[in-house]
Design an enzyme around this catalytic site. Structure first.
Site, mmCIF file in Angstrom:
data_model
loop_
_atom_site.group_PDB
_atom_site.id
_atom_site.type_symbol
_atom_site.label_atom_id
_atom_site.label_comp_id
_atom_site.label_asym_id
_atom_site.label_seq_id
_atom_site.Cartn_x
_atom_site.Cartn_y
_atom_site.Cartn_z
ATOM 1 N N ARG A 268 -11.040 -29.663 -20.150
ATOM 2 C CA ARG A 268 -9.749 -29.130 -19.730
ATOM 3 C C ARG A 268 -9.680 -27.670 -20.146
ATOM 4 O O ARG A 268 -10.095 -27.318 -21.259
ATOM 5 C CB ARG A 268 -8.595 -29.899 -20.379
ATOM 6 N N GLU B 240 -4.789 -23.242 -14.122
ATOM 7 C CA GLU B 240 -5.341 -23.456 -12.774
ATOM 8 C C GLU B 240 -4.250 -23.357 -11.716
ATOM 9 O O GLU B 240 -3.156 -23.857 -11.951
ATOM 10 C CB GLU B 240 -6.006 -24.835 -12.713
ATOM 11 N N HIS C 251 -12.658 -26.612 -10.507
ATOM 12 C CA HIS C 251 -12.362 -27.961 -11.014
ATOM 13 C C HIS C 251 -12.925 -29.057 -10.086
ATOM 14 O O HIS C 251 -12.180 -29.815 -9.469
ATOM 15 C CB HIS C 251 -10.853 -28.163 -11.238
HETATM 16 C C1 GLV Z 1 -10.549 -34.899 -13.903
HETATM 17 O O1 GLV Z 1 -10.475 -33.795 -14.330
HETATM 18 C C2 GLV Z 1 -10.160 -36.083 -14.598
HETATM 19 O O2 GLV Z 1 -9.649 -36.035 -15.729
HETATM 20 O O3 GLV Z 1 -10.352 -37.177 -14.023
#
Ligand code: GLV
Length: 325
Positions: free
Chosen positions: A242, A271, A289
């Site tokens: 993250r 983001e 991402h």
């Molecule tokens: C993606 O980032 C997730 O946490 O599934």
């Protein structure tokens, strides 16, 4: 029949599964639903399937109404869900672990290869039309064999990434709140170290911890200026966890100062905004991402979230409940 709201477009397999038992409404717009529309649309829902772009806070739960029984997040990370508020309201929250492990580890290791071998920079060069020619010293990268990867957060995705690193001849150290599953630790020859030792020894530091904002296990800005200063000047940072786990401004400063050699990032603090200091750096690889972004995995995640919601609606325990700890 219960009312199920799906806040985003998800694969039809999951929607069809929900429709076998319930009345389902899904958002069908090309752009994500804005917050105000979402708060209206979820009113009266017994179950809601959310994505990591939905902020599931107390106001969200209140907007749905007291009949809401389950929020099934289509993601393994659930930092977008206020689990405490769910618990207070007697709402079950669930996530989708397991089904995205390999896909996300592929992304993490893809970033490792891209940044250490300068593949992003090389691709940009070719596309730019600037002249290039094969040469002994042309665009040399860093080899991985015999180097050390430092896995921060030895959960399923961290283990799967370490497995890929082993296949490339790397040694594995790791740090985390809990030890790695013993069978994986043995298989990988992985050594548990404290975070500071990991920073000082790893040639690649790869982040796989959840984002935790508060408390003794907080990981917000875990990689800050002080942590970056402990890394080797030849080392790379990879983040597929993250964005806010890394202090982006501190990372830009460290790259500018040559404190570390480069970074591969799939996630960002704000983001889809990216720190301007990252955008024009050649020693940085930036992905939008894409961690779990394959057709197969997004389908599996959505079906699992649907199964979790169906279980709660049927009065059964879901496979993947999340709790505050
Ligand atoms: C993606 O980032 C997730 O946490 O599934």
């Amino acid at each position: 029949m219960a009312r199920v709201v799906v806040t985003n477009r998800i694969p039809t397999e999951a929607v069809d599964l929900l429709r076998t038992e319930h009345d389902v409404w899904t958002w069908d717009g090309d752009e994500p639903m804005d917050r105000a529309t979402a708060l209206q649309r979820i009113e009266g829902a017994d179950a809601i399937l959310t994505l990591l772009t939905d902020t599931v806070d107390d106001a969200f739960l209140a907007a749905a109404g007291p009949q809401l029984k389950v929020v099934a997040n289509v993601a393994v990370g659930y930092n977008n869900v206020d689990v405490e508020a769910c618990e207070r309201r007697g709402i079950v929250a669930t996530n989708t672990p397991g089904v995205l492990t390999d896909t996300t580890a592929d992304t993490a290791f893809g970033l490792v290869l891209m940044v250490t071998r300068r593949f992003g920079e090389a691709e940009r060069l070719v596309r730019s039309g600037r002249p290039w020619a094969w040469g002994m010293e042309f665009m040399l990268g860093t080899g991985l064999q015999g180097k050390t990867i430092g896995i921060v957060g030895p959960g399923a995705i961290g283990i799967a990434t370490a497995r890929r690193a082993r296949a490339f001849g790397m040694d594995v150290v790791y740090s985390g709140r809990s030890p790695m599953e013993p069978a994986a630790e043995t298989e990988l020859g992985a050594r548990r170290v404290c975070f500071d030792e990991l920073l000082a020894t790893a040639d690649v530091v790869s982040l796989h911890c959840p984002l935790v904002l508060h408390g003794p296990d907080a990981t917000h800005h875990l990689v800050d200026a002080a942590a970056l200063a402990k890394m080797k000047p030849t080392a790379y940072l990879v983040n597929s966890a993250r964005g806010p786990v890394v202090d982006e401004a501190a990372l830009v400063a460290a790259l500018e100062a040559g404190t570390i050699a480069g970074a591969g990032l799939d996630v960002f603090e704000e983001e889809p905004t990216i720190h301007p200091g990252l955008l024009d750096r050649e020693d940085v690889v930036l992905l939008p991402h894409l961690g779990s972004a394959t057709v197969e995995t997004r389908t599996a995640m959505s079906v699992l979230a649907a199964q979790n919601a169906l279980a709660v609606l049927a009065g059964r325990a879901p496979e993947n409940p999340v709790t505050r700890d």
